[in-house]
Write a protein that holds these residues in place. Structure first.
Motif, short mmCIF file in Angstrom:
data_model
loop_
_atom_site.label_atom_id
_atom_site.label_comp_id
_atom_site.label_asym_id
_atom_site.label_seq_id
_atom_site.Cartn_x
_atom_site.Cartn_y
_atom_site.Cartn_z
N VAL A 47 -12.82 3.91 -2.63
CA VAL A 47 -11.37 3.92 -2.82
C VAL A 47 -10.84 5.35 -2.82
O VAL A 47 -9.86 5.67 -2.14
N MET A 48 -11.50 6.23 -3.57
CA MET A 48 -11.04 7.62 -3.67
C MET A 48 -11.13 8.32 -2.32
O MET A 48 -10.26 9.13 -1.97
N VAL B 298 -2.59 0.27 -1.54
CA VAL B 298 -4.04 0.15 -1.34
C VAL B 298 -4.54 -0.93 -2.29
O VAL B 298 -4.19 -0.96 -3.48
N ILE B 299 -5.38 -1.81 -1.76
CA ILE B 299 -5.80 -3.01 -2.48
C ILE B 299 -7.31 -3.07 -2.58
O ILE B 299 -8.01 -2.80 -1.61
N GLY B 300 -7.81 -3.43 -3.76
CA GLY B 300 -9.23 -3.68 -3.96
C GLY B 300 -9.43 -4.99 -4.71
O GLY B 300 -8.47 -5.61 -5.18
N ASN B 301 -10.67 -5.42 -4.81
CA ASN B 301 -10.98 -6.63 -5.57
C ASN B 301 -10.95 -6.35 -7.06
O ASN B 301 -11.08 -5.22 -7.50
N TYR B 302 -10.81 -7.42 -7.83
CA TYR B 302 -10.96 -7.30 -9.29
C TYR B 302 -11.94 -8.37 -9.77
O TYR B 302 -12.18 -9.37 -9.08
N THR C 75 -10.01 -5.66 7.16
CA THR C 75 -10.84 -4.81 6.30
C THR C 75 -11.12 -3.42 6.87
O THR C 75 -11.69 -2.59 6.17
N GLU C 76 -10.73 -3.15 8.08
CA GLU C 76 -11.11 -1.88 8.70
C GLU C 76 -9.93 -1.05 9.16
O GLU C 76 -10.11 -0.08 9.90
N GLU C 77 -8.73 -1.39 8.74
CA GLU C 77 -7.57 -0.70 9.28
C GLU C 77 -6.37 -0.83 8.36
O GLU C 77 -6.32 -1.72 7.51
N GLU C 78 -5.43 0.07 8.53
CA GLU C 78 -4.13 -0.08 7.89
C GLU C 78 -3.39 -1.22 8.59
O GLU C 78 -3.52 -1.41 9.79
N VAL D 232 8.04 -7.35 -7.58
CA VAL D 232 9.33 -6.74 -7.22
C VAL D 232 9.21 -5.65 -6.16
O VAL D 232 10.05 -5.56 -5.25
N PRO D 233 8.17 -4.77 -6.17
CA PRO D 233 8.10 -3.72 -5.15
C PRO D 233 7.68 -4.20 -3.75
O PRO D 233 7.81 -3.44 -2.78
N LEU D 234 7.18 -5.41 -3.60
CA LEU D 234 6.56 -5.81 -2.34
C LEU D 234 7.48 -5.73 -1.13
O LEU D 234 7.02 -5.35 -0.03
N PRO D 235 8.77 -6.06 -1.21
CA PRO D 235 9.62 -5.92 -0.02
C PRO D 235 9.78 -4.48 0.45
O PRO D 235 10.20 -4.25 1.59
N PHE D 236 9.42 -3.50 -0.38
CA PHE D 236 9.49 -2.09 0.01
C PHE D 236 8.20 -1.61 0.68
O PHE D 236 8.15 -0.51 1.20
N VAL D 237 7.15 -2.44 0.62
CA VAL D 237 5.84 -2.07 1.16
C VAL D 237 5.79 -2.39 2.65
O VAL D 237 5.93 -3.55 3.05
N ASP D 238 5.55 -1.36 3.47
CA ASP D 238 5.41 -1.55 4.92
C ASP D 238 3.95 -1.52 5.36
O ASP D 238 3.55 -2.26 6.26
N THR D 239 3.15 -0.63 4.74
CA THR D 239 1.77 -0.46 5.17
C THR D 239 0.81 -0.69 4.02
O THR D 239 1.09 -0.33 2.87
N MET D 240 -0.34 -1.28 4.33
CA MET D 240 -1.35 -1.60 3.33
C MET D 240 -2.74 -1.27 3.87
O MET D 240 -2.95 -1.22 5.08
N ARG D 241 -3.67 -1.10 2.97
CA ARG D 241 -5.09 -0.94 3.33
C ARG D 241 -5.90 -1.68 2.29
O ARG D 241 -5.71 -1.49 1.08
N TYR D 242 -6.80 -2.55 2.75
CA TYR D 242 -7.65 -3.32 1.85
C TYR D 242 -9.08 -2.82 1.94
O TYR D 242 -9.64 -2.68 3.03
N LEU D 243 -9.67 -2.56 0.78
CA LEU D 243 -11.08 -2.18 0.68
C LEU D 243 -11.80 -3.30 -0.06
O LEU D 243 -11.50 -3.59 -1.21
#
Length: 340
Positions: free
Chosen positions: A103-104, A120-124, A145-148, A196-207
């Protein structure tokens, strides 16, 4: 600039906060840890926070404030944050060292970009320490899993899958741009934080790493069933906040995000209904009817879809049969998905 700011809300947390803070320190020297002592009076949390700051100057800051609840502590942490990214870690939880290396590395790669990834998203992992069991909540079936990526690239969330505060790392300035301010003196504000913040999110990355370890099982914990019944008014307050904050479908352009947010709101309404029915009093049933009327009046575009959702069709059937079916469904979900 620091890579990430970790906010650690602490309220009488002396018995377990050290493990949390030690797990954050393992993330490196380019972080900051903001310990927010939220008016602790029953133990030596304030002294521990100051000792951590003294031991790690330049990395750890201790902020002391009058008690305002979890939301107030998160607000304070966000206001003080200097990192590119912002994450809340509750003082009885911890981060996995191996997972955080990956993640870092990704977060550091964003420092020189003109447009760093928004979320940026990870498992819990649900850590039921007293039972010696754990349940991983991941998103490999939902996100690339391999890209924005953006919302158009997201696949179908299962009924048990939601983004929680545990799994989310937001870009700090995005949160500030939303004007996010969590209610004070109220539990369950984490739902607002990841809705509440989700409509402002355009890009994501999942690890796909098991990043956040969520301790569960203390008797006084906010997700304990009896505690949730005692705090039903706070659950209702948070749900009303969410109803007002995002008007569905009008405020959300992307269809997949709109569907997800409707499902999340359906889940919140289901929880309100179930716990009102568990309480079983006339007053509680009046509160159940009132929250549905509030949704109908204040977010009419969402009302029909939420009411007809699979979560809520059986939950609100009339009479004792409806009450029994709703509660039984909730307890079945507990066993399947291993929450609280």
């Amino acid at each position: 600039m620091k890579t990430i700011s970790f906010a650690v809300p602490c309220y009488n947390s002396a018995a377990y906060m050290d493990k949390c803070i030690e797990s954050l320190l393992a993330c490196g020297d380019d972080i900051e840890i903001i310990i927010v002592d939220d008016g602790s009076t029953k133990d030596d949390t304030p002294q521990k926070a100051d000792a951590w700051q003294e031991a790690h100057p330049g990395i750890i800051r201790a902020i002391h404030q009058e008690n305002g609840g979890h939301g107030a502590a998160v607000n304070t942490g966000l206001a003080a944050a200097e990192g590119l990214y912002f994450k809340v870690v509750d003082s009885d939880d911890w981060l996995d060292e191996n997972a955080m290396r990956q993640v870092m590395a990704y977060l550091r790669s964003q420092l020189e970009r003109d447009h760093a990834t928004d979320l940026v998203i990870g498992n819990y992992v649900y850590e039921k320490v007293h039972e010696g069991t754990r349940t991983v909540m991941g998103y490999f079936n939902v996100f690339p899993t391999e890209e924005e990526f953006g919302w158009k690239d997201v696949k179908h969330f299962r009924q048990s899958q939601y983004l929680l505060m545990h799994s989310a790392i937001y870009r700090t300035e995005l949160l500030r741009e939303t004007g996010l301010k969590l209610p004070e003196h109220c539990f369950y504000v984490d739902n607002i934080f990841v809705y509440v913040p989700l409509p402002f999110v355009d890009t994501m990355r999942y690890l796909d790493v098991d990043m956040y370890r969520y301790f569960i099982g203390r008797e006084d914990q906010s997700v304990n069933e009896s505690v949730m019944m005692g705090r039903i008014d706070q659950q209702l307050r948070i749900t009303r906040f969410m109803i007002d904050a995002v008007r569905l479908p009008d405020d959300v352009v992307e269809p997949k995000l709109r569907r997800y947010m409707l499902n999340y709101l359906s889940m919140m309404m289901c929880i309100c209904s179930i716990f009102c029915r568990m309480i079983g009093t006339l007053e509680a049933d009046e509160k159940r009817h009132a929250i549905w009327e509030y949704l109908k009046e204040n977010n009419p575009g969402a009302y029909g879809a939420v009411r007809r959702s699979a979560l809520n069709v059986g939950t609100n059937l009339p009479g004792e049969l409806g009450r029994s079916l709703g509660i039984s469904g909730y307890h079945l979900a507990q066993k399947v998905f291993k929450f609280n």
